[in-house]
Design a protein around this motif. Structure first.
Motif, short mmCIF file in Angstrom:
data_model
loop_
_atom_site.label_atom_id
_atom_site.label_comp_id
_atom_site.label_asym_id
_atom_site.label_seq_id
_atom_site.Cartn_x
_atom_site.Cartn_y
_atom_site.Cartn_z
N LEU A 21 12.19 27.77 -21.97
CA LEU A 21 10.56 28.02 -21.82
C LEU A 21 9.98 27.89 -20.76
O LEU A 21 10.49 27.07 -19.65
N PRO A 22 9.01 28.52 -20.29
CA PRO A 22 8.27 28.57 -19.03
C PRO A 22 7.64 27.16 -18.84
O PRO A 22 6.86 26.82 -19.88
N LEU A 23 7.49 26.47 -17.73
CA LEU A 23 6.85 25.44 -17.42
C LEU A 23 5.18 25.61 -17.27
O LEU A 23 5.00 26.58 -16.41
N VAL A 24 4.42 24.91 -17.82
CA VAL A 24 2.95 25.10 -17.57
C VAL A 24 2.36 24.15 -16.72
O VAL A 24 1.65 24.36 -15.75
N GLU A 25 2.81 22.99 -16.84
CA GLU A 25 2.16 21.70 -16.03
C GLU A 25 3.24 20.31 -16.19
O GLU A 25 3.84 20.26 -17.00
N THR A 26 3.06 19.90 -14.97
CA THR A 26 3.79 18.50 -15.00
C THR A 26 2.64 17.46 -14.37
O THR A 26 2.11 17.74 -13.46
N VAL A 27 2.45 16.40 -15.27
CA VAL A 27 1.30 15.57 -14.81
C VAL A 27 1.57 14.36 -15.20
O VAL A 27 2.31 13.88 -16.23
N ALA A 28 0.99 13.41 -14.62
CA ALA A 28 1.20 11.72 -14.93
C ALA A 28 -0.42 11.07 -15.23
O ALA A 28 -1.36 11.70 -14.59
N GLY A 29 -0.54 10.21 -15.97
CA GLY A 29 -1.58 9.49 -16.29
C GLY A 29 -1.12 8.01 -16.37
O GLY A 29 -0.28 7.57 -16.17
N LEU A 30 -2.37 7.22 -16.59
CA LEU A 30 -2.50 5.69 -16.43
C LEU A 30 -2.93 5.21 -17.87
O LEU A 30 -3.94 5.16 -18.19
N ARG A 31 -2.02 4.70 -18.70
CA ARG A 31 -2.53 4.20 -19.86
C ARG A 31 -3.01 2.75 -19.54
O ARG A 31 -2.74 1.90 -18.91
N PRO A 32 -4.43 2.49 -20.30
CA PRO A 32 -4.45 1.05 -20.27
C PRO A 32 -3.85 0.20 -20.99
O PRO A 32 -3.95 0.18 -22.19
N ALA A 33 -3.25 -0.90 -20.49
CA ALA A 33 -2.37 -1.70 -21.37
C ALA A 33 -2.80 -2.95 -21.27
O ALA A 33 -2.94 -3.80 -19.97
N GLY A 34 -3.13 -3.73 -22.36
CA GLY A 34 -3.67 -4.75 -22.42
C GLY A 34 -2.81 -5.96 -22.17
O GLY A 34 -1.29 -5.64 -22.37
N LYS A 35 -2.71 -7.45 -22.12
CA LYS A 35 -2.04 -8.33 -22.17
C LYS A 35 -1.11 -8.19 -23.30
O LYS A 35 0.04 -8.62 -23.28
N ASP A 36 -1.77 -8.01 -24.37
CA ASP A 36 -0.82 -7.95 -25.74
C ASP A 36 -0.62 -6.48 -26.27
O ASP A 36 -0.25 -6.52 -27.58
N HIS A 37 -0.99 -5.58 -25.57
CA HIS A 37 -0.86 -4.13 -25.83
C HIS A 37 -1.66 -3.87 -27.13
O HIS A 37 -1.43 -2.75 -27.88
N GLU B 114 -0.34 1.36 -17.00
CA GLU B 114 1.25 1.99 -17.23
C GLU B 114 1.27 3.41 -16.98
O GLU B 114 0.51 4.07 -17.72
N LYS B 115 2.06 3.63 -16.20
CA LYS B 115 2.19 5.23 -15.50
C LYS B 115 3.05 5.97 -16.86
O LYS B 115 4.05 5.62 -17.27
N GLY B 116 2.56 7.09 -17.23
CA GLY B 116 3.02 7.88 -18.07
C GLY B 116 3.11 9.45 -17.84
O GLY B 116 2.06 9.88 -17.35
N GLN B 117 4.30 10.14 -17.69
CA GLN B 117 4.56 11.42 -17.21
C GLN B 117 4.74 12.34 -18.54
O GLN B 117 5.49 11.80 -19.40
N ILE B 118 4.03 13.49 -18.44
CA ILE B 118 4.49 14.50 -19.53
C ILE B 118 4.78 15.73 -18.66
O ILE B 118 4.26 15.97 -17.80
N ILE B 119 5.12 16.70 -19.64
CA ILE B 119 5.32 18.29 -19.16
C ILE B 119 4.82 18.89 -20.42
O ILE B 119 5.17 18.81 -21.55
N THR B 120 4.23 20.01 -19.78
CA THR B 120 3.65 21.15 -20.83
C THR B 120 4.35 22.38 -20.42
O THR B 120 4.38 22.97 -19.58
N MET B 121 5.15 22.92 -21.64
CA MET B 121 5.61 24.20 -21.78
C MET B 121 4.97 25.17 -22.57
O MET B 121 4.34 24.92 -23.43
N GLU B 122 5.33 26.48 -22.12
CA GLU B 122 4.86 27.50 -23.04
C GLU B 122 5.62 27.53 -24.21
O GLU B 122 6.87 27.85 -24.04
N LYS B 123 5.01 27.80 -25.46
CA LYS B 123 5.88 28.12 -26.65
C LYS B 123 6.16 29.54 -26.72
O LYS B 123 5.09 30.37 -26.75
#
Length: 376
Positions: free
Chosen positions: A302-318, A231-240
């Motif tokens: 806020l300045p953007l530091v990174e945009t990235v996506a990853g893949l969560r391992p989703a089981g049949k019953d989560h 399951e694809k999940g995208q996040i954004i990292t910003m400078e505090k």
């Protein structure tokens, strides 16, 4: 009964595989972690680092919530032990979770979540918009309701991954990056070796902690492979910055914002069925920023530091899949879905006891691989 553990192979170098490997070498085992890419750079890297069993508790997930609760309680022990083995260990931030709503629908949802948590006798408080802004002044004036869960926490998961890798290697563990395991050699229903593109390695035990790639190993019978999908999940990292001194976890039904030790803020996360495509895309990133801005308007500058996506391992019953399979010496520690950072300590300590001592923890009973066996 103690198992033969002359050489243990771990397939997958995310937070779960690293944690298991580190604890195994701490207890004297010879361990090699095989990672097809870079250690810790898949789903464990693309995570908010929230340790929030109470905010994330679902109506059908009480056993999983209790597992997360117990795992959170084990974090101080884990960090103390890690501090004995390496430096620059992250801090456990017991900041709590503030959930916020901006309209009637959000408020009704927060009320349902509140009632459910009260039934479980959790420490929870329903807030007005004014009370929510007293806890976090950065909240939008449009916030009309809130839910305060003081017992949640968070950690800098990226700093934790780096520390675990150092601790594992300093204790004598072997890391093999850019090394994909193609096959687990099994004879007479017993693990014999792992086979990479270059070499065959004789092993006594194998731990599959390969996230959403756990189902792609040759040699393991189909009925013993875990039912995992990405399951694809995208996040954004910003400078505090001084304009947005966010203090703790903010959640809405559409996003989360988490300030980290390194002076950044993470905004997440999408949930997309896109197969193994990890490319960040414009539309979901735009929506994340809008959802974050509607709760905390000061992120706008806020300045953007990174945009990235990853893949969560989703089981049949989560739910995670943890424990020895029906193949002797083949263990699973996968399928942790959105909760890998939170569930790591209990997964690690319980499974290491099972591997080394043959002791099966009651905590793992609901999450055994055998629950997917036919007719069970």
């Amino acid at each position: 009964m103690k198992n033969n553990t002359d050489h243990i192979a771990i397939i997958g170098g995310g937070i779960i595989g690293l944690g298991i490997g580190w604890q195994l070498v701490r207890r004297g085992a010879k361990v090699t972690i095989f990672e097809k890419g870079e250690i810790g750079k898949e789903a464990s890297w693309v995570a908010g680092g929230m340790l929030a069993p109470y905010a994330e508790a679902g109506f059908e997930e009480i056993k999983l919530m209790r597992f997360g609760e117990q795992s959170l309680q084990m974090y101080p022990r884990l960090l103390d032990e890690l501090s004995e083995d390496t430096d620059e260990v992250p801090v456990l931030d017991t900041c709590g979770t503030l959930m916020a709503g901006i309209d009637r629908d959000d408020t009704e949802k927060l009320k349902r979540l509140y009632e459910f948590r009260k039934e479980l006798a959790l420490d929870v408080k329903l807030l007005t918009g004014t009370e929510a802004r007293e806890r976090e002044p950065l909240l939008s004036p449009n916030v009309v309701s809130g839910l305060w869960l003081p017992d949640d926490a968070q950690i800098d998961n990226r700093k934790l991954l780096k520390a675990m890798k150092r601790g594992f290697e300093q204790l004598g563990g072997t890391v093999m990056e850019q090394t994909k395991v193609e096959e687990v050699d099994i004879k007479r229903e017993t693990v014999m070796s792992v086979i990479t593109e270059e070499e065959t390695y004789a092993v006594d035990q194998v731990v599959v902690a390969a996230g959403c790639w756990s189902q792609q190993l040759d040699g393991i019978p189909d009925q013993q492979l875990p039912p995992i999908r990405p399951e694809k999940g995208q996040i954004i990292t910003m400078e505090k910055t001084a304009d947005c001194p966010l203090k703790g976890i903010i959640r809405s039904p559409r996003m989360y914002l988490v300030p980290k030790e390194d002076g950044t803020i993470r905004l997440g996360a999408t949930a997309e069925e896109k197969g193994f495509d990890k490319r960040p895309t414009a539309g979901p990133q735009k929506e994340l920023l809008e959802h974050g801005w509607e709760m905390i308007p000061s992120i706008y500058e806020l300045p953007l530091v990174e945009t990235v996506a990853g893949l969560r391992p989703a089981g049949k019953d989560h739910r995670p899949i943890i424990g020895e399979s029906d193949i002797s010496g083949l263990y699973y520690a996968t399928g942790h879905y959105r909760h890998g950072i939170m569930l790591m300590p209990l997964t690690v300590y319980a499974l290491v006891d099972e591997i080394l001592e043959g002791e099966v923890s009651d905590w793992l009973t609901p999450f055994r691989p055998q629950r997917f066996n036919a007719n069970e």
